[in-house]
Design an enzyme around this catalytic site. Structure first.
Site, mmCIF file in Angstrom:
data_model
loop_
_atom_site.group_PDB
_atom_site.id
_atom_site.type_symbol
_atom_site.label_atom_id
_atom_site.label_comp_id
_atom_site.label_asym_id
_atom_site.label_seq_id
_atom_site.Cartn_x
_atom_site.Cartn_y
_atom_site.Cartn_z
ATOM 1 N N GLN A 45 0.858 -1.177 0.000
ATOM 2 C CA GLN A 45 0.000 0.000 0.000
ATOM 3 C C GLN A 45 0.898 1.231 0.000
ATOM 4 O O GLN A 45 1.592 1.507 0.968
ATOM 5 C CB GLN A 45 -0.942 -0.025 1.198
ATOM 6 C CG GLN A 45 -1.934 -1.172 1.095
ATOM 7 C CD GLN A 45 -2.833 -1.287 2.284
ATOM 8 O OE1 GLN A 45 -2.376 -1.222 3.414
ATOM 9 N NE2 GLN A 45 -4.118 -1.463 2.029
ATOM 10 N N HIS A 61 2.914 6.122 5.831
ATOM 11 C CA HIS A 61 4.129 5.446 5.390
ATOM 12 C C HIS A 61 3.747 4.256 4.519
ATOM 13 O O HIS A 61 2.663 3.698 4.655
ATOM 14 C CB HIS A 61 4.980 4.985 6.583
ATOM 15 C CG HIS A 61 4.295 4.000 7.484
ATOM 16 N ND1 HIS A 61 3.599 4.392 8.612
ATOM 17 C CD2 HIS A 61 4.178 2.654 7.419
ATOM 18 C CE1 HIS A 61 3.091 3.317 9.195
ATOM 19 N NE2 HIS A 61 3.430 2.249 8.495
ATOM 20 N N HIS A 73 3.640 0.536 3.359
ATOM 21 C CA HIS A 73 3.752 -0.713 4.096
ATOM 22 C C HIS A 73 3.396 -1.895 3.216
ATOM 23 O O HIS A 73 2.701 -1.762 2.222
ATOM 24 C CB HIS A 73 2.934 -0.707 5.389
ATOM 25 C CG HIS A 73 1.521 -0.261 5.247
ATOM 26 N ND1 HIS A 73 1.146 1.057 5.120
ATOM 27 C CD2 HIS A 73 0.384 -0.969 5.216
ATOM 28 C CE1 HIS A 73 -0.158 1.131 5.024
ATOM 29 N NE2 HIS A 73 -0.652 -0.070 5.071
ATOM 30 N N HIS A 117 2.005 -5.866 3.337
ATOM 31 C CA HIS A 117 1.311 -6.881 4.123
ATOM 32 C C HIS A 117 1.660 -8.245 3.557
ATOM 33 O O HIS A 117 1.579 -8.456 2.350
ATOM 34 C CB HIS A 117 -0.208 -6.699 4.038
ATOM 35 C CG HIS A 117 -0.681 -5.424 4.642
ATOM 36 N ND1 HIS A 117 -0.958 -5.296 5.975
ATOM 37 C CD2 HIS A 117 -0.918 -4.213 4.087
ATOM 38 C CE1 HIS A 117 -1.346 -4.067 6.219
ATOM 39 N NE2 HIS A 117 -1.326 -3.387 5.089
#
Length: 95
Positions: free
Chosen positions: A16, A27, A29, A31
């Site tokens: 993302q 920020h 990130h 997953h």
């Protein structure tokens, strides 16, 4: 590899970067989404769930935001070290 870290035979990665991609914190990130057989009725349903604002696949046991406990810097560093070692092991495997 990564499957051993998460005790799962497969996984999806979701990055993302930007509000349009679902980024809700300031920020970038990534997953790592552990997957197991029949975690969704239809395998591609995972993409529909990822498109939802608050995707919480029913069998993955992801806690609600209100139930989450913040992890310490040490815990996050330990997880990062385990993942780094797993990625290096994958990289270094013979083709």
């Amino acid at each position: 590899g990564i499957g051993k870290v998460f005790e799962s035979p497969s996984f999806n990665l979701a990055v993302q970067d930007g509000a349009e991609a679902g980024q809700t914190v300031p920020h970038v990130h990534v997953h790592i989404i552990p997957r197991k057989a029949q975690d969704f009725e239809r395998n591609d349903e995972v993409y529909e769930k990822l498109d939802e604002f608050d995707a919480r696949p029913p069998r993955l046991k992801v806690p609600a935001d209100s139930e989450r406990v913040a992890r310490s810097e040490e815990e996050m560093a330990e997880e990062g070290a385990r993942l780094r070692a797993a990625f290096v092991a994958i990289r270094d495997q013979p083709a």
